[in-house]
Design a protein around this motif. Structure first.
Motif, PDB file in Angstrom:
ATOM      1  N   GLU A  68      31.642 -45.096 -21.882  1.00 23.96           N
ATOM      2  CA  GLU A  68      32.866 -45.836 -21.603  1.00 23.96           C
ATOM      3  C   GLU A  68      33.972 -44.892 -21.116  1.00 23.96           C
ATOM      4  O   GLU A  68      34.171 -43.821 -21.705  1.00 23.96           O
ATOM      5  CB  GLU A  68      33.349 -46.552 -22.872  1.00 23.96           C
ATOM      6  N   PRO A  69      34.698 -45.257 -20.065  1.00 22.27           N
ATOM      7  CA  PRO A  69      35.758 -44.375 -19.549  1.00 22.27           C
ATOM      8  C   PRO A  69      36.794 -43.973 -20.602  1.00 22.27           C
ATOM      9  O   PRO A  69      37.249 -42.823 -20.619  1.00 22.27           O
ATOM     10  CB  PRO A  69      36.394 -45.206 -18.431  1.00 22.27           C
TER      11      PRO A  69
ATOM     12  N   ARG B 181      38.245 -52.476 -18.346  1.00 18.39           N
ATOM     13  CA  ARG B 181      36.838 -52.152 -18.552  1.00 18.39           C
ATOM     14  C   ARG B 181      36.378 -51.045 -17.602  1.00 18.39           C
ATOM     15  O   ARG B 181      35.559 -50.212 -17.961  1.00 18.39           O
ATOM     16  CB  ARG B 181      35.972 -53.392 -18.335  1.00 18.39           C
ATOM     17  N   ASP B 182      36.920 -51.018 -16.400  1.00 21.86           N
ATOM     18  CA  ASP B 182      36.388 -50.144 -15.361  1.00 21.86           C
ATOM     19  C   ASP B 182      37.188 -48.876 -15.104  1.00 21.86           C
ATOM     20  O   ASP B 182      36.716 -47.986 -14.394  1.00 21.86           O
ATOM     21  CB  ASP B 182      36.263 -50.915 -14.045  1.00 21.86           C
ATOM     22  N   SER B 183      38.390 -48.780 -15.630  1.00 21.90           N
ATOM     23  CA  SER B 183      39.180 -47.583 -15.354  1.00 21.90           C
ATOM     24  C   SER B 183      40.244 -47.369 -16.412  1.00 21.90           C
ATOM     25  O   SER B 183      40.641 -48.305 -17.112  1.00 21.90           O
ATOM     26  CB  SER B 183      39.844 -47.670 -13.970  1.00 21.90           C
TER      27      SER B 183
ATOM     28  N   ASN C 228      27.330 -47.820 -14.242  1.00 20.50           N
ATOM     29  CA  ASN C 228      27.475 -46.771 -15.246  1.00 20.50           C
ATOM     30  C   ASN C 228      26.702 -45.494 -14.938  1.00 20.50           C
ATOM     31  O   ASN C 228      26.462 -44.681 -15.828  1.00 20.50           O
ATOM     32  CB  ASN C 228      27.073 -47.296 -16.639  1.00 20.50           C
TER      33      ASN C 228
ATOM     34  N   LYS D  52      26.507 -44.059 -18.617  1.00 22.88           N
ATOM     35  CA  LYS D  52      26.499 -45.009 -19.726  1.00 22.88           C
ATOM     36  C   LYS D  52      27.547 -44.675 -20.799  1.00 22.88           C
ATOM     37  O   LYS D  52      27.356 -44.984 -21.967  1.00 22.88           O
ATOM     38  CB  LYS D  52      25.095 -45.101 -20.339  1.00 22.88           C
TER      39      LYS D  52
ATOM     40  N   THR E 128      26.230 -49.330 -23.117  1.00 25.28           N
ATOM     41  CA  THR E 128      26.938 -48.058 -23.028  1.00 25.28           C
ATOM     42  C   THR E 128      27.334 -47.519 -24.398  1.00 25.28           C
ATOM     43  O   THR E 128      27.348 -48.246 -25.391  1.00 25.28           O
ATOM     44  CB  THR E 128      28.202 -48.216 -22.171  1.00 25.28           C
TER      45      THR E 128
ATOM     46  N   ALA F 227      33.262 -40.859 -15.272  1.00 24.85           N
ATOM     47  CA  ALA F 227      32.613 -40.857 -16.590  1.00 24.85           C
ATOM     48  C   ALA F 227      31.124 -40.521 -16.468  1.00 24.85           C
ATOM     49  O   ALA F 227      30.481 -40.786 -15.451  1.00 24.85           O
ATOM     50  CB  ALA F 227      32.783 -42.221 -17.253  1.00 24.85           C
TER      51      ALA F 227
ATOM     52  N   ARG G  46      34.837 -45.777 -14.357  1.00 25.29           N
ATOM     53  CA  ARG G  46      33.467 -46.194 -14.679  1.00 25.29           C
ATOM     54  C   ARG G  46      32.708 -46.314 -13.362  1.00 25.29           C
ATOM     55  O   ARG G  46      33.043 -47.151 -12.508  1.00 25.29           O
ATOM     56  CB  ARG G  46      33.457 -47.554 -15.385  1.00 25.29           C
TER      57      ARG G  46
END
Length: 244
Positions: free
Chosen positions: A82-83, A57-59, A108, A80, A34, A77, A104
């Motif tokens: 990053e949020p 990592r995800d939000s 991705n 690919k 990403t 997002a 995310r």
């Protein structure tokens, strides 16, 4: 069937299975490489005492430290990306009282996302009214979430809908960039008919596709000539003006 033919079929099947495994593995590697968020804009958000910032990592969940208005935006997002790369450009909304949840999507890519919207709104249980939005392919997925009676409005960054929302009563804001080489102004115009007639369309002079976040250059994009802080202010003023 002769043993020779059975052997040939087994060999063919083995080759096909191997090709599928290699192809799937290659895509997983590609999907998980990403564009990282630039540090300085994120640090500015983290240092803002008016913003409560919680990210993984995800939000990313950004909430007003005080004077929240009870409204929130779930933002998907782009592919690919990053949020946290969107934290700075969306932080002005938090200063205005909105809670922002940046997501995310699965692998991705927004179009692979199958979780219900409640999976993201549950990250900010104090919010009562929700808008959805997204950048690029994330915006395409946001359009799908917007087709729900629980959603008040839609915010698009360099994006457009694949589904038809023209008959909806949503409040819609569509921001595009004059220098966007991917979701070009022409593409935004060509797909405008999928949105309500009273949609707020704003083409930001000098903005390219990547200007909606802070993650560096993107292949195929145009050259941006707009300052980051100016971009943030235009995003904030346009969205808050429409949603209010």
């Amino acid at each position: 069937m002769t043993s020779r033919r059975r052997g040939a079929l087994r060999a063919t099947a083995a080759v096909l299975v191997a090709a599928i495994v290699v192809g799937a593995s290659g895509f997983l590697v590609y999907a998980n490489v990403t564009s990282a968020a630039e540090r300085e804009p994120l640090a500015e958000v983290a240092d803002d005492p008016a913003i409560s910032l919680d990210y993984s990592r995800d939000s990313v969940v950004m909430a007003p430290a005080s004077d929240a208005n009870g409204e929130g935006l779930v933002f998907i997002a782009g592919a690919k990306i990053e949020p946290v790369a969107y934290a700075y450009k969306l932080s002005g909304l938090v200063d205005a009282g909105y809670t922002v949840v940046i997501v995310r999507p699965f692998l991705n890519f927004g179009l692979f996302e199958t979780r219900p919207l409640s999976a993201f709104t549950s990250l900010a249980p104090d919010v009562s009214d929700w808008f959805v939005g997204g950048h690029s392919l994330g915006g395409v997925k946001a359009c799908m979430y917007a087709d729900s009676p629980d959603v008040k409005g839609l915010v698009l960054f360099g994006s457009y809908c694949a589904n038809n929302l023209s008959d909806s009563e949503l409040t819609v804001v569509s921001l595009s960039g004059s220098a966007d080489g991917l979701s070009t102004p022409a593409k935004i115009d060509a797909n405008a008919k999928a949105l309500p007639a009273d949609t707020t369309f704003v083409e930001i002079e000098g903005a390219n596709h990547a200007a909606f976040g802070d993650y560096g250059l993107q292949a195929g994009d145009g050259d941006s000539s707009i300052d980051d802080s100016d971009m943030r202010d235009i995003i904030t003023d346009t969205i808050t003006g429409a949603l209010q």
